[in-house]
Motif scaffolding. Structure first.
Motif, PDB file in Angstrom:
ATOM      1  N   VAL A  33      -7.932   1.996  -5.155  1.00  0.00           N
ATOM      2  CA  VAL A  33      -7.558   3.407  -4.648  1.00  0.00           C
ATOM      3  C   VAL A  33      -8.877   4.609  -3.603  1.00  0.00           C
ATOM      4  N   ASP A  34      -8.025   4.802  -3.407  1.00  0.00           N
ATOM      5  CA  ASP A  34      -9.190   6.457  -2.702  1.00  0.00           C
ATOM      6  C   ASP A  34      -8.358   7.753  -3.157  1.00  0.00           C
ATOM      7  N   CYS A  35      -8.332   8.693  -3.341  1.00  0.00           N
ATOM      8  CA  CYS A  35      -8.030   9.859  -3.891  1.00  0.00           C
ATOM      9  C   CYS A  35      -8.486  10.461  -3.393  1.00  0.00           C
ATOM     10  N   GLY A  36      -8.773  12.098  -2.976  1.00  0.00           N
ATOM     11  CA  GLY A  36      -9.473  13.358  -2.156  1.00  0.00           C
ATOM     12  C   GLY A  36      -9.757  14.417  -3.023  1.00  0.00           C
ATOM     13  N   SER A  37     -10.731  14.735  -3.931  1.00  0.00           N
ATOM     14  CA  SER A  37     -11.465  15.773  -4.633  1.00  0.00           C
ATOM     15  C   SER A  37     -10.738  17.193  -4.640  1.00  0.00           C
ATOM     16  N   ASP A  38     -10.226  16.931  -3.580  1.00  0.00           N
ATOM     17  CA  ASP A  38     -10.104  18.358  -3.394  1.00  0.00           C
ATOM     18  C   ASP A  38      -8.652  18.044  -2.759  1.00  0.00           C
ATOM     19  N   CYS A  68       1.046  -1.166   0.034  1.00  0.00           N
ATOM     20  CA  CYS A  68       0.041  -0.285   0.423  1.00  0.00           C
ATOM     21  C   CYS A  68       0.990   1.004  -0.806  1.00  0.00           C
ATOM     22  N   GLY A  69       0.398   2.125  -0.271  1.00  0.00           N
ATOM     23  CA  GLY A  69       1.004   3.296  -0.358  1.00  0.00           C
ATOM     24  C   GLY A  69       0.680   4.527  -0.480  1.00  0.00           C
ATOM     25  N   HIS A  70       0.925   5.987  -0.320  1.00  0.00           N
ATOM     26  CA  HIS A  70       0.667   7.172  -0.336  1.00  0.00           C
ATOM     27  C   HIS A  70       1.488   7.966  -0.948  1.00  0.00           C
ATOM     28  N   SER A  71       0.830   8.569  -2.184  1.00  0.00           N
ATOM     29  CA  SER A  71       0.831   9.874  -3.149  1.00  0.00           C
ATOM     30  C   SER A  71       2.590   9.624  -3.813  1.00  0.00           C
ATOM     31  N   MET A  72       4.390   9.738  -3.258  1.00  0.00           N
ATOM     32  CA  MET A  72       5.171   8.750  -4.088  1.00  0.00           C
ATOM     33  C   MET A  72       5.331   7.489  -3.734  1.00  0.00           C
ATOM     34  N   GLY A  73       4.923   7.159  -2.435  1.00  0.00           N
ATOM     35  CA  GLY A  73       4.834   5.729  -2.163  1.00  0.00           C
ATOM     36  C   GLY A  73       3.502   5.467  -3.466  1.00  0.00           C
ATOM     37  N   GLY A  74       2.765   5.596  -3.444  1.00  0.00           N
ATOM     38  CA  GLY A  74       1.469   5.022  -4.141  1.00  0.00           C
ATOM     39  C   GLY A  74       2.200   4.592  -5.764  1.00  0.00           C
ATOM     40  N   ASN A  75       2.492   5.363  -6.303  1.00  0.00           N
ATOM     41  CA  ASN A  75       3.566   5.342  -7.454  1.00  0.00           C
ATOM     42  C   ASN A  75       4.675   3.949  -7.217  1.00  0.00           C
ATOM     43  N   GLY A  76       4.932   4.035  -5.871  1.00  0.00           N
ATOM     44  CA  GLY A  76       6.177   2.712  -6.045  1.00  0.00           C
ATOM     45  C   GLY A  76       5.576   0.824  -5.592  1.00  0.00           C
ATOM     46  N   ALA A  77       4.138   1.803  -4.437  1.00  0.00           N
ATOM     47  CA  ALA A  77       3.488   0.707  -4.208  1.00  0.00           C
ATOM     48  C   ALA A  77       3.109  -0.126  -5.900  1.00  0.00           C
ATOM     49  N   GLU A  87     -15.090  12.933  -1.700  1.00  0.00           N
ATOM     50  CA  GLU A  87     -15.227  14.352  -1.758  1.00  0.00           C
ATOM     51  C   GLU A  87     -15.113  15.249  -0.546  1.00  0.00           C
ATOM     52  N   GLY A  88     -13.841  16.010  -1.191  1.00  0.00           N
ATOM     53  CA  GLY A  88     -13.446  16.930  -0.297  1.00  0.00           C
ATOM     54  C   GLY A  88     -12.047  16.996   0.495  1.00  0.00           C
ATOM     55  N   TYR A  89     -12.442  16.256   0.382  1.00  0.00           N
ATOM     56  CA  TYR A  89     -10.494  15.328   1.479  1.00  0.00           C
ATOM     57  C   TYR A  89      -9.408  16.046   0.343  1.00  0.00           C
ATOM     58  N   ASN A  90      -8.180  16.634   1.464  1.00  0.00           N
ATOM     59  CA  ASN A  90      -7.078  16.786   0.928  1.00  0.00           C
ATOM     60  C   ASN A  90      -6.002  15.431   1.009  1.00  0.00           C
ATOM     61  N   HIS A  91      -4.910  15.971   0.628  1.00  0.00           N
ATOM     62  CA  HIS A  91      -3.614  15.426   0.253  1.00  0.00           C
ATOM     63  C   HIS A  91      -3.537  14.138   1.991  1.00  0.00           C
ATOM     64  N   SER A  92      -3.810  14.925   2.743  1.00  0.00           N
ATOM     65  CA  SER A  92      -3.267  15.399   4.145  1.00  0.00           C
ATOM     66  C   SER A  92      -3.417  13.156   4.552  1.00  0.00           C
ATOM     67  N   TYR A  93      -2.731  13.634   5.694  1.00  0.00           N
ATOM     68  CA  TYR A  93      -2.509  12.280   6.761  1.00  0.00           C
ATOM     69  C   TYR A  93      -3.747  12.461   7.506  1.00  0.00           C
ATOM     70  N   PHE A  94      -4.537  13.339   7.658  1.00  0.00           N
ATOM     71  CA  PHE A  94      -6.267  13.297   7.988  1.00  0.00           C
ATOM     72  C   PHE A  94      -7.098  12.216   6.640  1.00  0.00           C
ATOM     73  N   TYR A 119      -2.549  18.305  -4.711  1.00  0.00           N
ATOM     74  CA  TYR A 119      -1.884  18.164  -5.959  1.00  0.00           C
ATOM     75  C   TYR A 119      -2.229  16.947  -7.267  1.00  0.00           C
ATOM     76  N   LEU A 120      -3.308  16.920  -7.158  1.00  0.00           N
ATOM     77  CA  LEU A 120      -4.620  16.305  -7.780  1.00  0.00           C
ATOM     78  C   LEU A 120      -3.628  16.932  -9.303  1.00  0.00           C
ATOM     79  N   GLN A 121      -2.986  17.883  -9.474  1.00  0.00           N
ATOM     80  CA  GLN A 121      -2.826  17.796 -10.884  1.00  0.00           C
ATOM     81  C   GLN A 121      -1.559  16.886 -11.372  1.00  0.00           C
ATOM     82  N   LEU A 122      -0.579  16.903  -9.865  1.00  0.00           N
ATOM     83  CA  LEU A 122       0.450  16.108 -10.380  1.00  0.00           C
ATOM     84  C   LEU A 122       0.301  14.713 -10.332  1.00  0.00           C
TER      85      LEU A 122
END
Lengths: 282, 282
Positions: B220-225, B146-155, B255-262, B228-231
């Protein structure tokens, strides 16, 4: 009163926010965190819990390290996380000790120079901040209070001295009798030595002795491997509560847990459920 | 192989540990975190998930900021959190960019000076660390990633290139096509410009195009807000997966979630349940 929104992040359907404001009480800029569940209908109001953190923390440790938002969201309860001391007032010596000064305000009102102007966390927690919360956020006005370590002492003191303000009370790994070891390094510099009786009003075990309010329960979790157990003195709290018929205590000693936020994270759900049920029944 | 225990803290009945070891692959001291549920009988073994973090993180962010231990404990699953790059090798320029160098190893094996000696996170994640986990810890040998952000690419890269090693795959706010924007600042300095074809093997969307292994799902989960969505380019991942009949994707836009650990904290339970069920059925 003006609040400046520092951050707002969606978390478990609600929002974890941080605000900044100019405190009239501490005469400086203060931050606090607040988690607000998603309102399921317009005008919905929530009970609220104040969470007082331990030394070396600010308004952020609890919100990042415990995962409490999951339970606050489910139990429909607001959580407020104040800072642990004034910040950026740069008083001489305020960074010299980890149990005094910055990040270690002990939730008391100092009466001594140079601390007395800013270090008034007791009035901040029991007067200014609850008033802000009532005015600005969707609360029922029913509050509970919870704390960890130094914040455990603070929560017990604030609740027992204001039993109608903070109706429910729970603590994790609380500092229960800091006056027994902190006279020279905490109480004397903050409160002076002219009136040592005044020290007692900021010590959990001492406040327990003189409590005369409505019947109140103190819900406590503590790790059996807590590295600070000899300073926390939960047995002292149990002993003094046993002498006051207006109080009862439930102390859960948790085998193998230490003082860290991993311990808090493990048991915060129980605390939130406890407050939620108890506040609901008030 | 010698592991040095850095810390061990009880959490949700299991233990959150951090270890340090001399890596043969990265030629430096590496740390990783591991959460091990309480064994309910002697000799009990657990499936394990590797969690790859994003830039600016180390082995600790995930374990402090997501509350995942609650779900790992309940689902009886080990979680391993590697660091995101070699540390303390002090190469010139390794702190100049937040997407390159320290804390941004991109889980690839560098082939260029001065990085090629130490920056070999791909081999570390897919060879050395799984071998250590198998030898030292009570695992079944069945792994997910499992991975987040750069770690998503890695996973995605690590799982699709090693589909039997990392049998289950899920990502949160993954970087899906870093080659589209990171050629000059990531791929060229790590991998050189002589053989640009080699870059594709470390880009999720490119690896998806050429995947020929057993049928695999990407959860995959991704926040709509997400700021870094454009990257991140999750649409690019959906598009390329759609062209490969050996792969399927479930993309939940939140909906409404950002990139953070929250955001990660809110949805990690779903991921753990997904891996647990899918590994259990392998």
């Amino acid at each position: 009163m003006e609040l400046e929104l520092v951050s707002s992040e969606k978390c478990f359907n609600g929002f974890q926010k941080i605000y900044k404001h100019c405190s009239k009480v501490t005469k400086c800029s203060m931050k606090f965190s607040i988690y607000i569940p998603q309102q399921t209908y317009s005008g919905e109001k929530f009970n609220a819990i104040f969470f007082l953190s331990g030394v070396m923390c600010n308004e952020q440790n609890f919100i990042f390290k415990t995962g409490f938002q999951r339970y606050a969201s489910r139990e429909r309860i607001i959580f407020i996380g104040p800072d642990t001391s004034p910040r950026n007032v740069d008083l001489p010596g305020d960074r010299d000790s980890w149990v005094f000064g910055r990040s270690a305000g002990w939730y008391l009102d100092s009466t001594c120079e140079p601390w007395r102007k800013n270090y008034r966390m007791y009035s901040y927690i029991t007067q200014e901040l609850p008033e802000i919360i009532r005015q600005v956020f969707p609360t029922t006005g029913k509050f509970g209070i919870c704390g960890h370590s130094m914040g455990g002492n603070g929560a017990i003191v604030c609740s027992l001295r204001n039993p109608l303000l903070f109706q429910t009370l729970s603590v994790l790994a609380p500092s229960c009798n800091p006056i027994s070891w902190g006279q020279e390094i905490i109480f004397k510099p903050y409160l002076g030595s002219e009136n040592k009786e005044s020290w007692n009003q900021y010590d959990a075990a001492e406040v327990v002795k003189t409590y005369k309010g409505p019947h109140k329960k103190i819900f406590v979790d503590c790790g059996s491997d807590d590295e600070y157990l000899q300073l926390l003195l939960p047995d002292k709290l149990v002993e003094t509560v046993g002498l006051n018929e207006n109080l009862e205590i439930q102390l859960n000693m948790r085998e193998g847990y230490n003082h860290s936020y991993f311990f808090v994270a493990t048991f915060i759900e129980d605390h939130i459920k406890y407050h939620s049920a108890a506040l609901g029944n008030q």
